[in-house]
Design an enzyme around this catalytic site. Structure first.
Site, PDB file in Angstrom:
ATOM      1  N   CYS A  37       1.003  -1.223  -0.180  1.00 30.46           N
ATOM      2  CA  CYS A  37       0.071   0.031  -0.046  1.00 30.46           C
ATOM      3  C   CYS A  37       0.652   1.222   0.074  1.00 30.46           C
ATOM      4  O   CYS A  37       2.061   1.168   0.457  1.00 30.46           O
ATOM      5  CB  CYS A  37      -1.451   0.181   1.378  1.00 30.46           C
ATOM      6  N   ARG A  70       4.910   0.354  -6.389  1.00 25.47           N
ATOM      7  CA  ARG A  70       4.554  -0.696  -5.340  1.00 25.47           C
ATOM      8  C   ARG A  70       4.067  -1.627  -5.347  1.00 25.47           C
ATOM      9  O   ARG A  70       3.148  -2.427  -4.769  1.00 25.47           O
ATOM     10  CB  ARG A  70       4.071   0.792  -3.648  1.00 25.47           C
ATOM     11  N   TRP A 129      -3.079  -2.561  -2.114  1.00 28.56           N
ATOM     12  CA  TRP A 129      -2.528  -3.870  -1.798  1.00 28.56           C
ATOM     13  C   TRP A 129      -3.388  -4.731  -0.620  1.00 28.56           C
ATOM     14  O   TRP A 129      -2.845  -4.692   0.002  1.00 28.56           O
ATOM     15  CB  TRP A 129      -1.212  -4.030  -2.006  1.00 28.56           C
ATOM     16  N   ASN A 187      -0.946   1.186   5.660  1.00 26.10           N
ATOM     17  CA  ASN A 187      -0.054   0.502   5.342  1.00 26.10           C
ATOM     18  C   ASN A 187       0.772  -0.718   6.474  1.00 26.10           C
ATOM     19  O   ASN A 187       1.141  -0.292   6.776  1.00 26.10           O
ATOM     20  CB  ASN A 187       0.951   1.449   4.299  1.00 26.10           C
ATOM     21  N   GLY A 188       0.030  -1.869   5.911  1.00 28.35           N
ATOM     22  CA  GLY A 188       0.293  -3.098   6.464  1.00 28.35           C
ATOM     23  C   GLY A 188      -0.403  -3.853   7.348  1.00 28.35           C
ATOM     24  O   GLY A 188      -1.696  -4.160   6.300  1.00 28.35           O
ATOM     25  N   GLU A 235      17.080 -17.091 -11.249  1.00 28.30           N
ATOM     26  CA  GLU A 235      16.191 -15.757 -11.230  1.00 28.30           C
ATOM     27  C   GLU A 235      15.728 -14.774 -12.291  1.00 28.30           C
ATOM     28  O   GLU A 235      14.708 -14.396 -12.967  1.00 28.30           O
ATOM     29  CB  GLU A 235      17.319 -14.098 -11.092  1.00 28.30           C
ATOM     30  N   LYS A 251      11.611 -14.186 -12.778  1.00 31.70           N
ATOM     31  CA  LYS A 251      11.601 -13.024 -13.934  1.00 31.70           C
ATOM     32  C   LYS A 251      10.504 -12.721 -14.820  1.00 31.70           C
ATOM     33  O   LYS A 251       9.829 -12.528 -14.727  1.00 31.70           O
ATOM     34  CB  LYS A 251      13.037 -12.169 -14.638  1.00 31.70           C
ATOM     35  N   GLU A 298       7.227 -13.873 -13.527  1.00 34.44           N
ATOM     36  CA  GLU A 298       6.402 -12.608 -12.917  1.00 34.44           C
ATOM     37  C   GLU A 298       5.774 -10.829 -13.788  1.00 34.44           C
ATOM     38  O   GLU A 298       5.261 -10.467 -12.855  1.00 34.44           O
ATOM     39  CB  GLU A 298       7.186 -11.657 -11.821  1.00 34.44           C
ATOM     40  N   HIS A 301      16.165 -37.261 -12.419  1.00 32.02           N
ATOM     41  CA  HIS A 301      15.475 -37.473 -11.235  1.00 32.02           C
ATOM     42  C   HIS A 301      14.553 -37.422 -10.909  1.00 32.02           C
ATOM     43  O   HIS A 301      13.754 -36.804  -9.892  1.00 32.02           O
ATOM     44  CB  HIS A 301      16.974 -36.743 -10.071  1.00 32.02           C
ATOM     45  N   LYS A 327       5.756  -3.390  -5.290  1.00 35.83           N
ATOM     46  CA  LYS A 327       7.800  -3.192  -5.592  1.00 35.83           C
ATOM     47  C   LYS A 327       8.297  -3.752  -3.934  1.00 35.83           C
ATOM     48  O   LYS A 327       9.063  -4.093  -3.383  1.00 35.83           O
ATOM     49  CB  LYS A 327       8.153  -2.173  -5.749  1.00 35.83           C
TER      50      LYS A 327
END
Length: 608
Positions: free
Chosen positions: A2, A27, A74, A100-101, A481, A485, A488, A504, A603
């Protein structure tokens, strides 16, 4: 996470709030809203969807007022909707709150308030805060905020306005980022500095448990004991233009192109006139290092992948055992930590909630904390014993690129510094690796300048539903990585595997035309990687290889090859990731995705 913006001054508050919230879009969010204190009323507008929905509503139905709080949400409690959007009000609409939280005990508080006759309109944890402040409000808003805070458990940054206080804005912080902007006859609150840079470069960085009272002419900060505290002004030196697209289509491609300068700055600012590493104000002596019996590198997401490379470098150079862990798991497994432990935390924002919690857990047991972060004045930078700042500059796109490569450079430098002090490497090796690091920026630029081929490969695989990334040693960490990428930002399902593990079980997933990205930069593992490529190609995979120039043998086992410039194998991770970033970017663009703000992501993850 948020985003919060608050304003009090002489300007129309809605204009400042929209401008500020637009700078916090990176964000991640699913709805946006604002509450304006008009002097006789609180006017609230909030909508599910992009900030543009709120902006259009305020253009069509403007609200006058010079005090307001704004929010991009968010979702954590309650689905995205107009009803669950912030700000939230008490029952009679006289107190508005943005948050926010996460309020961990909100259900307990909600049941208590409902038993007292409070009617809730949303499914959020935040609405509890508005009703709780109302419960304790007897004409003194600051007193009511403090009493409410005593009841709250969890993380929060709060912005609060009350109908009875048309000239006062109150904010509070606990474990979620919040800053105060200082202007002339105007003041601001925000989750992050870019939100207020258009108006001021002077800020207060709030500490945990602090409450701030703002009027247009004055700012007062109080600690948990309600005592006023004095705070030095932090002057922001970086340019607001650094957080704009600068002619690029997206922030992500801009930030990919900024990696030559970011890696160069991170390196050269730590080299003295003799090309020897000086780690800012970090004083890790040989005696300190000899006492260390364990190093942990703790991080989340992309920073965790950087930490894996850092582990390899420290163990190889300094011969110290290193364990890398995901921050969200670290503190819950009760790791062995004492005064002889060095904890290295890696976080772009310096506000990552899980990483911050791991830092505090380790610090409480006596560990020394070294932070690698990109944000000066962030919570992690303030609470760590030592800080190594990356020089990436503001990173806006949700998918991290330049923060990752500057983190790699930082960790290589830390490893070299440890090793030369311990005497586990020669002066010749030390000098050679520093020279090789100095050549990295131009090699990154060379890869970026030849990205046409990567864009063509993206066109070939854009319709794929699944993809696999394989590698060995350092290349496996880069594969992780690369897979992160592409999934996402393009929503293509992708997984990374250690190439030696294919037999395996994993090879059962290989089918006709499935893209397999194979990284083969390590000389001693090259032949084995070629063999692994042949295995998947024989089963129908479309193999895209990343290899160093001159290794033509790879062409026999791959459908497409992306060559990187020749580089010291130990440092190859900084280069091999660049084509994977570009591939992810182009696939996302061709699939019509929102590159900079992918769905469901934020973010800076400031909640656990």
């Amino acid at each position: 996470m948020c985003g919060i913006v608050g304003y009090i001054g002489n300007k129309r508050a809605t204009d400042v709030l929209i401008e500020g919230l637009s700078k916090l879009e990176y964000r991640g969010y699913d709805s946006a809203g604002a509450a304006i204190n008009t002097g006789g009323n609180l006017e609230v507008r909030k909508f599910k969807g992009r900030l543009a929905v709120l902006e259009e509503n305020l253009k069509e139905y403007p609200v006058d007022g010079n005090l307001g709080i704004g929010h991009t949400r968010w979702a954590t409690h309650g689905a995205p909707s107009d009803r669950n959007s912030h700000p939230h009000l008490n029952m009679d609409g006289t107190i508005a709150v943005v948050h926010n939280g996460i309020i961990e005990n909100y259900m307990e508080l909600k049941e208590e308030l409902m038993s007292e006759g409070v009617v809730f309109k949303s499914e959020t944890d935040t609405e509890v805060v508005a009703h709780l402040i109302d419960k304790y409000y007897k004409g003194d808003l600051l007193d009511a905020v403090y009493k409410a805070m005593e009841k709250l458990r969890g993380a929060y940054a709060l912005g609060i306005t009350c109908k009875d206080y048309p000239d006062t804005l109150i904010a509070a912080r606990k474990d979620s980022p919040l800053i105060v902007g200082l202007g002339k006859e105007e003041n601001f609150i925000a989750s992050d500095i870019p939100a207020i840079l258009k108006y001021t470069r002077d800020v207060y960085l709030l500490e945990n448990g602090e409450v701030v009272v703002l009027t247009k002419d004055e700012v007062k900060i109080y600690n948990q004991n309600r005592e006023e505290v004095k705070r030095d002004i932090y002057h922001v030196t970086w340019d607001v233009e650094a957080a704009s697209k600068g002619g690029y289509d997206h922030f992500m491609i801009k930030e990919i192109n900024e990696q030559p300068s970011g890696t160069k700055e991170t390196l050269v600012r730590r080299l003295d006139e003799n090309k020897k590493i000086k780690l800012d104000n970090i004083n890790l002596t040989k005696e300190d290092l000899d006492k260390i019996n364990k190093v942990y590198i703790v991080a989340c997401g992309t920073a965790y992948h950087a930490g894996l490379v850092g582990r390899y470098a420290i163990e190889k150079f300094a011969k110290i055992p290193v364990e890398t862990d995901v921050a969200s798991e670290f503190r819950y497994r009760d790791p062995f930590v004492d005064e002889n432990t060095l904890l290295i935390v890696v976080s772009q924002s310096g506000e990552t909630a899980d990483t911050l919690a791991a830092l505090r857990e380790a610090k409480s047991k006596g560990a020394r904390i070294l932070a690698v972060t990109n944000v000066v004045g962030s919570s992690i930078s303030r609470e760590a014993d030592d800080v190594f700042y990356t020089w990436a500059g503001p990173e806006i796109a949700v998918a991290s690129t330049k923060a990752y490569t500057t983190q790699l450079v930082s960790l290589y430098m830390i490893a070299l510094d440890m090793a030369i002090k311990k005497g586990t490497i020669t002066e010749e090796f030390y000098n050679q690796v520093i020279t090789d690091l100095g050549n990295i920026p131009s090699k990154i630029e060379e890869i970026i300048n030849n990205s046409d081929k990567i864009e063509k490969i993206a066109e070939e695989i854009k319709e794929a539903k699944n993809a696999f990334y394989i590698g060995r040693g350092l290349d496996y960490y880069v594969a992780m990585e690369g897979a992160l990428k592409i999934k996402e930002i393009s929503y293509m399902h992708a997984e990374a595997f250690a190439a030696g593990e294919l037999k395996h079980g994993t090879i059962a997933l290989i089918e006709e035309n499935i893209p397999v990205v194979a990284i083969a930069s390590q000389s001693e593992l090259f032949e084995k990687m070629v063999s692994n490529m042949e295995e998947v190609k024989a089963r129908g995979a479309y193999v895209i290889a990343v290899a160093q120039e001159g290794n033509k043998e790879v062409e026999k086992a791959a459908d497409r090859v992306i060559y990187i410039p020749k580089v010291n194998d130990i440092l190859a991770s900084i280069l091999t990731v660049i084509p994977l970033q570009l591939l992810s970017y182009y696939v996302s663009v061709k699939r019509g995705c929102d590159v900079d703000k992918p769905r469901n992501l934020a973010k800076s993850v400031t909640v656990e």
